[in-house]
Write a protein that holds these residues in place. Structure first.
Motif, PDB file in Angstrom:
ATOM      1  N   PRO A 271       0.823  -1.208   0.000  1.00 32.11           N
ATOM      2  CA  PRO A 271       0.000   0.000   0.000  1.00 32.11           C
ATOM      3  C   PRO A 271       0.862   1.266   0.000  1.00 32.11           C
ATOM      4  CG  PRO A 271      -0.812  -1.581   1.606  1.00 32.11           C
ATOM      5  CD  PRO A 271       0.499  -2.113   1.121  1.00 32.11           C
ATOM      6  N   ASN A 272       0.340   2.290  -0.640  1.00 28.26           N
ATOM      7  CA  ASN A 272       1.017   3.587  -0.788  1.00 28.26           C
ATOM      8  C   ASN A 272       2.218   3.523  -1.716  1.00 28.26           C
ATOM      9  OD1 ASN A 272      -0.699   5.280   0.557  1.00 28.26           O
ATOM     10  ND2 ASN A 272       0.478   5.355   2.458  1.00 28.26           N
ATOM     11  N   LEU A 273       2.376   2.427  -2.470  1.00 24.15           N
ATOM     12  CA  LEU A 273       3.383   2.340  -3.521  1.00 24.15           C
ATOM     13  C   LEU A 273       2.669   2.272  -4.862  1.00 24.15           C
ATOM     14  CD1 LEU A 273       6.318   1.814  -4.630  1.00 24.15           C
ATOM     15  CD2 LEU A 273       5.801  -0.626  -4.379  1.00 24.15           C
ATOM     16  N   THR A 274       3.082   3.128  -5.817  1.00 19.37           N
ATOM     17  CA  THR A 274       2.547   3.105  -7.170  1.00 19.37           C
ATOM     18  C   THR A 274       3.700   3.046  -8.155  1.00 19.37           C
ATOM     19  OG1 THR A 274       0.619   4.432  -6.529  1.00 19.37           O
ATOM     20  CG2 THR A 274       1.142   4.317  -8.869  1.00 19.37           C
ATOM     21  N   VAL A 275       3.662   2.086  -9.048  1.00 16.27           N
ATOM     22  CA  VAL A 275       4.665   1.956 -10.105  1.00 16.27           C
ATOM     23  C   VAL A 275       3.898   1.804 -11.414  1.00 16.27           C
ATOM     24  CG1 VAL A 275       6.670   0.706 -10.960  1.00 16.27           C
ATOM     25  CG2 VAL A 275       6.211   0.768  -8.497  1.00 16.27           C
TER      26      VAL A 275
ATOM     27  N   ILE B 287       7.295   6.146 -10.265  1.00 13.27           N
ATOM     28  CA  ILE B 287       7.344   5.431  -8.991  1.00 13.27           C
ATOM     29  C   ILE B 287       6.968   6.430  -7.899  1.00 13.27           C
ATOM     30  CG2 ILE B 287       8.679   3.954  -7.459  1.00 13.27           C
ATOM     31  CD1 ILE B 287      10.636   3.481  -9.698  1.00 13.27           C
ATOM     32  N   PHE B 288       5.877   6.161  -7.183  1.00 21.93           N
ATOM     33  CA  PHE B 288       5.377   7.059  -6.145  1.00 21.93           C
ATOM     34  C   PHE B 288       5.239   6.291  -4.825  1.00 21.93           C
ATOM     35  CE2 PHE B 288       4.608   9.694  -9.657  1.00 21.93           C
ATOM     36  CZ  PHE B 288       4.108  10.928  -9.281  1.00 21.93           C
ATOM     37  N   ILE B 289       5.596   6.916  -3.722  1.00 19.16           N
ATOM     38  CA  ILE B 289       5.318   6.428  -2.375  1.00 19.16           C
ATOM     39  C   ILE B 289       4.681   7.568  -1.584  1.00 19.16           C
ATOM     40  CG2 ILE B 289       6.368   5.771  -0.168  1.00 19.16           C
ATOM     41  CD1 ILE B 289       8.290   3.999  -1.606  1.00 19.16           C
ATOM     42  N   ARG B 290       3.559   7.277  -0.955  1.00 18.69           N
ATOM     43  CA  ARG B 290       2.832   8.268  -0.153  1.00 18.69           C
ATOM     44  C   ARG B 290       2.489   9.518  -0.966  1.00 18.69           C
ATOM     45  NH1 ARG B 290       6.282   8.011   5.566  1.00 18.69           N
ATOM     46  NH2 ARG B 290       5.485   5.992   6.272  1.00 18.69           N
ATOM     47  N   GLY B 291       2.195   9.326  -2.256  1.00 17.18           N
ATOM     48  CA  GLY B 291       1.789  10.435  -3.100  1.00 17.18           C
ATOM     49  C   GLY B 291       2.934  11.256  -3.651  1.00 17.18           C
TER      50      GLY B 291
ATOM     51  N   SER C 110      -5.185  17.635  -4.297  1.00 14.01           N
ATOM     52  CA  SER C 110      -4.401  16.435  -4.026  1.00 14.01           C
ATOM     53  C   SER C 110      -3.413  16.205  -5.159  1.00 14.01           C
ATOM     54  CB  SER C 110      -5.331  15.228  -3.856  1.00 14.01           C
ATOM     55  OG  SER C 110      -4.605  14.091  -3.440  1.00 14.01           O
ATOM     56  N   ASN C 111      -2.833  15.006  -5.240  1.00 14.74           N
ATOM     57  CA  ASN C 111      -1.833  14.702  -6.248  1.00 14.74           C
ATOM     58  C   ASN C 111      -2.214  13.446  -7.017  1.00 14.74           C
ATOM     59  OD1 ASN C 111       0.491  15.134  -7.717  1.00 14.74           O
ATOM     60  ND2 ASN C 111       1.883  14.276  -6.205  1.00 14.74           N
ATOM     61  N   GLN C 112      -1.524  13.245  -8.114  1.00 13.42           N
ATOM     62  CA  GLN C 112      -1.669  12.047  -8.930  1.00 13.42           C
ATOM     63  C   GLN C 112      -1.444  10.791  -8.087  1.00 13.42           C
ATOM     64  OE1 GLN C 112       1.270  12.034 -12.013  1.00 13.42           O
ATOM     65  NE2 GLN C 112       0.198  10.593 -13.321  1.00 13.42           N
ATOM     66  N   TYR C 113      -2.248   9.757  -8.313  1.00 14.26           N
ATOM     67  CA  TYR C 113      -2.125   8.430  -7.690  1.00 14.26           C
ATOM     68  C   TYR C 113      -2.499   8.390  -6.203  1.00 14.26           C
ATOM     69  CZ  TYR C 113       0.704   7.570 -11.891  1.00 14.26           C
ATOM     70  OH  TYR C 113       1.156   7.486 -13.183  1.00 14.26           O
ATOM     71  N   VAL C 114      -3.015   9.457  -5.646  1.00 12.56           N
ATOM     72  CA  VAL C 114      -3.343   9.469  -4.219  1.00 12.56           C
ATOM     73  C   VAL C 114      -4.753   8.935  -4.009  1.00 12.56           C
ATOM     74  CG1 VAL C 114      -3.761  10.922  -2.210  1.00 12.56           C
ATOM     75  CG2 VAL C 114      -1.761  11.345  -3.664  1.00 12.56           C
ATOM     76  N   ALA C 115      -4.859   7.844  -3.266  1.00 15.48           N
ATOM     77  CA  ALA C 115      -6.154   7.297  -2.851  1.00 15.48           C
ATOM     78  C   ALA C 115      -6.315   7.535  -1.349  1.00 15.48           C
ATOM     79  CB  ALA C 115      -6.232   5.806  -3.155  1.00 15.48           C
ATOM     80  N   ASP C 116      -7.518   7.871  -0.920  1.00 10.77           N
ATOM     81  CA  ASP C 116      -7.739   8.113   0.508  1.00 10.77           C
ATOM     82  C   ASP C 116      -7.396   6.881   1.332  1.00 10.77           C
ATOM     83  OD1 ASP C 116      -8.531  10.676   0.004  1.00 10.77           O
ATOM     84  OD2 ASP C 116     -10.677  10.253   0.094  1.00 10.77           O
ATOM     85  N   TRP C 117      -7.662   5.707   0.780  1.00  9.73           N
ATOM     86  CA  TRP C 117      -7.282   4.474   1.471  1.00  9.73           C
ATOM     87  C   TRP C 117      -7.011   3.383   0.443  1.00  9.73           C
ATOM     88  CZ3 TRP C 117     -10.875   0.981  -0.099  1.00  9.73           C
ATOM     89  CH2 TRP C 117     -12.181   1.437  -0.337  1.00  9.73           C
ATOM     90  N   SER C 118      -6.128   2.481   0.795  1.00  8.20           N
ATOM     91  CA  SER C 118      -5.800   1.350  -0.067  1.00  8.20           C
ATOM     92  C   SER C 118      -5.191   0.265   0.807  1.00  8.20           C
ATOM     93  CB  SER C 118      -4.805   1.759  -1.160  1.00  8.20           C
ATOM     94  OG  SER C 118      -3.591   2.236  -0.591  1.00  8.20           O
ATOM     95  N   GLY C 119      -5.187  -0.960   0.302  1.00  6.01           N
ATOM     96  CA  GLY C 119      -4.611  -2.026   1.122  1.00  6.01           C
ATOM     97  C   GLY C 119      -4.717  -3.391   0.476  1.00  6.01           C
ATOM     98  N   THR C 120      -4.326  -4.383   1.254  1.00  2.00           N
ATOM     99  CA  THR C 120      -4.374  -5.777   0.827  1.00  2.00           C
ATOM    100  C   THR C 120      -4.872  -6.633   1.985  1.00  2.00           C
ATOM    101  OG1 THR C 120      -2.075  -6.169   1.518  1.00  2.00           O
ATOM    102  CG2 THR C 120      -2.437  -5.492  -0.755  1.00  2.00           C
TER     103      THR C 120
END
Length: 802
Positions: free
Chosen positions: A50-54, A63-67, A683-693
């Motif tokens: 979570p909070n990682l986007t590639v 590559i984004f972490i925490r937005g 807000s910023n690109q790729y930012v979701a209020d919540w995400s997880g697994t």
């Protein structure tokens, strides 16, 4: 005996530690889990962190972490540092390389500048390759997915050669047939052809000295891409040939006797999301080589001295049909050569002392040669621009009558703008070198049995040079004289000739304060305050110079339509100040664990890559942004056979001062110069209020010799926006995606046969979106292109071990 969790061991702080003892919000995934889940490269990893986007985008990888991340620009180093066996992989293109025989991956969130280097301002991803084993072992694994024709073969051989020398050979070959249908070329895309080979040696030079040496070479080529037009709105242009028609309709059938006759294949009308595209073709060819040596000596007193030497080189050549249609509007050819040399000397004191140290020196040199070239050899563009120029009274170029040797439009000087850019190219070359010198020290003081104080700092000196040159030339590369081509290129392509050079010298210091408290035998709380820095540099992708001078005047023009284009070249460093409070605890006598971290980070002069709405990207600095949130993860081994795990991230991102943002299509600029839009409060690109697994695992014997293993992975997220300008028309809805696996084999794991399912819920997931190039500037039509993830797939996997 009660069920117990298996300990997760990491080297996130250059020591071998239990994950529960590391005072950082970190996720770790083992190599076996990655093979089982079909995690083939960085882009696949984001589903489990979570909070990682590639995300692979048109001409780069984000590559984004925490937005926080780095947008599309080959002049950038990544804000999320990627490290392979201690070697920094700062270039975006390397994030596309396939994984091979990894021991584990560690994802550290938040600034990691002290131990991992200057530019890891959003976080770090550590890839640790498997070492040679003390005994002979071998592995052969193959995977086949019939729907998209995916074929993967892995081979590994490892073991001792002598009493002091061990070798490990690994290879992976992967082919992929594609999941998006190209209607125009009648083929599926993207097609992958990947091959990676690695030889790693471990030599015990003496009882206290060890040498690890690695050579790795690979290629990762692709044909086509997973991009399609997902939104196409009617034109608002004053040109009557375009008004009220979508870009697709204009390209499919636009007629005006004697001026324009455009009739592109009907496939161009496919302008909505359906895993189908219409394109003239794209490709990306990549080759890499890496040499790494790691010499470690342990003294009698337990101090560890390490020297890590790295050589990294890659080349790539791309062809992007970036207009995303079957029309021959334009092509973009890209190529890059990159060489990196690095040397690190590290000192690690013994653990569990009253005072512990980690310190070192680091040196790195980079040499970058990036080239790209706009190719405009389309008769369609010529006709459409001539038609627009005629109906707008010459507004698409200059009024330059009496140009003999041409048609009537050249003699009139109106309706000839397209002719000026017929069969032209815009070659550009960007060169950059960087020399980095840094020293770091992190010291931990044990203030009793349960309290520890850590102080750290890294000082860095970086010297960087950069140059960028753009010309207009014919198809053979001959530079064209100044003329109407400059005016039309400025109006249509937002490009102007320029030749820029610069030098930068930066000095920075990043401090860290960390307090850890063992509040119980199984629990640890920590607080961290740190400051991170990311280097400034030079913009590789702007098509315009920073000068406010107008474009060159056409010497043949009676009425010149000079344009003022303001681009970028040099950008400043960014800084981050971060606070993090965390708790890591064991539960149920070792059967479970739960971790939680709350963070607050303020970024100043955040580096942003802004699409200019046409073809280029300009680097800007957002004055201030704040990201904050909570991250939780846990595991529970309920029985010897049944386990649960999961992670949840809650994220809030806000630009608190960002007035020079990229405007959306149709948005009226808010800045005084009429160029930018205010993003303050957004807000910023790729930012979701919540995400997880949420992970479910079940492994048990079904006979005295055979066992079965099953797993379900639920990946979920709230809405997010995949576009850099936050256009609500391409916002991605929240979803729950399910991956699953079921395997059977002997209990000793000599072999296993498994079914591997990805995206079993068959969700449509847009991972990147952008304005369709030229749609607005030529046709006045609002259009968006999106990159999508694959739909549902089910593969058969067979693994054999010796």
């Amino acid at each position: 005996m009660a069920a117990m969790l298996e300990e997760v061991v990491v080297t996130a702080q250059h020591r071998t530690q239990s994950l529960q003892d590391v005072p950082v919000s970190v996720s770790a995934i083992g190599g076996e889990k990655m093979m089982e889940a079909g995690i083939n490269r960085m882009e696949d990893l984001q589903a489990y962190v979570p909070n990682l986007t590639v995300t692979e985008s048109g001409i780069s990888t984000d590559i984004f972490i925490r937005g926080i991340g780095t947008g599309m620009n080959q002049g950038f180093e990544q804000s999320v540092g990627m490290y392979v066996d201690g070697i920094y992989y700062g270039r975006a293109q390397l994030a596309r390389a396939p994984f091979l025989d990894l021991a584990r991956v560690e994802v550290l969130r938040g600034p990691q500048n002290i131990l991992h280097g200057k530019n890891s301002i959003a976080g770090a991803v550590n890839l640790i390759t498997a070492n040679p084993s003390d005994y002979f072992e071998a592995l052969f694994s193959t995977l086949y997915e019939p729907k998209y024709d995916e074929k993967v073969a892995d081979v590994m051989l490892s073991g001792p050669v002598t009493d002091t020398l061990g070798l490990r050979f690994s290879a992976r070959v992967r082919e992929y047939g594609g999941f998006v249908e190209n209607l125009f070329l009648d083929r599926d895309e993207p097609q992958y052809d990947q091959a990676t080979f690695r030889l790693k040696a471990a030599w015990e030079i003496d009882d206290r000295t060890t040498l690890l040496a690695k050579i790795e070479t690979g290629k990762f080529d692709s044909l086509g891409r997973q991009a399609e037009i997902v939104n196409d709105e009617p034109s608002t242009s004053d040109v009557f040939l375009f008004t009220g028609k979508t870009e697709a309709e204009i390209l499919n059938n636009t007629q005006f006797p004697g001026v324009v006759n455009v009739n592109i294949d009907d496939s161009v009308l496919n302008n909505f999301q359906d895993f189908k595209r219409t394109s003239n073709g794209d490709f990306s060819n990549n080759d890499t080589i890496n040499l790494t040596t790691n010499i470690t000596r342990v003294t009698d007193s337990g101090h560890e001295f390490t020297a890590i030497t790295g050589y990294l080189h890659y080349t790539y050549s791309d062809l992007c049909d970036c207009d995303a249609t079957a029309a021959e509007l334009f092509k973009l050819a890209l190529g890059e050569d990159y060489t990196q040399y690095s040397q690190e000397f590290r000192w690690v004191s013994p653990a569990d002392q009253d005072v512990e140290y980690i310190g070192g020196l680091y040196m790195q040199r980079n040499e970058l040669d990036f080239r790209d070239k706009l190719i405009q050899d389309s008769a369609t563009v010529v006709q459409l621009l001539n038609a627009a120029d005629l109906t707008e009274g010459g507004a698409r170029g200059d009024i330059d009558p009496l140009q003999l040797g041409g048609g009537p439009e050249e003699i009139a000087g109106i309706g000839d703008a397209g002719n000026a850019v017929a069969d032209i190219t815009a070659p550009r070359q960007f060169l950059s070198t960087s020399n980095i010198f840094s020293a770091f020290l992190q010291t931990t003081f044990h203030l009793g049995d349960s309290l520890r104080l850590t102080l750290g700092g890294r000082g860095t000196l970086e010297q960087k040079t950069g140059s960028r040159k753009l010309e207009f030339a014919d198809l053979e590369g001959n530079v064209l004289p100044i003329g109407e081509v400059d005016t039309v290129a400025a109006i249509t392509f937002s490009a102007e000739r320029h030749d820029l050079k610069g030098k930068r010298t930066e000095k920075s210091f990043s401090p860290l304060l960390n307090v850890q408290w063992d509040y119980s035998d199984e629990g640890m709380a920590y607080f961290t305050a740190t400051k991170g820095v990311k280097a400034g540099g030079f913009d590789a992708r702007s098509n315009m110079s920073p000068s406010a001078d107008p474009t060159p005047r056409n010497p043949n023009a009676a009425i010149s339509n000079q344009q003022v284009l303001i681009g970028t070249f040099e950008y400043e460093e960014e800084e981050a100040t971060s606070l993090e409070l965390g708790l890591k605890t064991g539960l149920l006598d070792g059967a479970a664990e739960f971790n939680i971290a709350a963070f607050y980070t303020q970024y100043n002069d955040l580096q942003i890559s802004l699409f200019d709405g046409t073809l280029g990207f300009n680097v800007g600095n957002a004055k201030e942004a704040i990201t904050m949130g909570i991250e939780m993860d846990g595991r529970w081994q309920i029985t010897d056979y049944f386990s649960l795990g999961g992670a949840l991230a809650i994220l809030d991102f806000e630009f608190t001062d960002f007035e020079n943002g990229q405007c959306k299509q149709d948005q009226v600029p808010t800045s005084d110069d009429g160029l930018y839009c205010d993003y303050t409060g957004q807000s910023n690109q790729y930012v979701a209020d919540w995400s997880g697994t949420f992970l479910i695992g079940y492994v048990r014997p079904i006979s005295p010799t055979m066992g079965i293993g099953m797993g379900l992975d639920f990946v979920f997220t709230d809405n997010y926006n995949p576009s850099s300008n936050l256009d609500e028309r391409v916002e991605q809805d929240g979803f729950v995606k399910v991956n699953g696996r079921i395997g059977i084999g002997p209990i000793d794991k000599q072999w296993e046969l498994a079914l591997v399912g990805k995206n079993l819920t068959d969700k449509v997931v847009v991972v990147y979106a952008a304005d369709t190039p030229l749609s607005k500037t030529i046709f006045g039509a609002t259009s968006h292109t999106a990159f999508v993830e694959p739909p549902r797939s089910i593969a058969m996997q067979f693994t054999y071990r010796m």
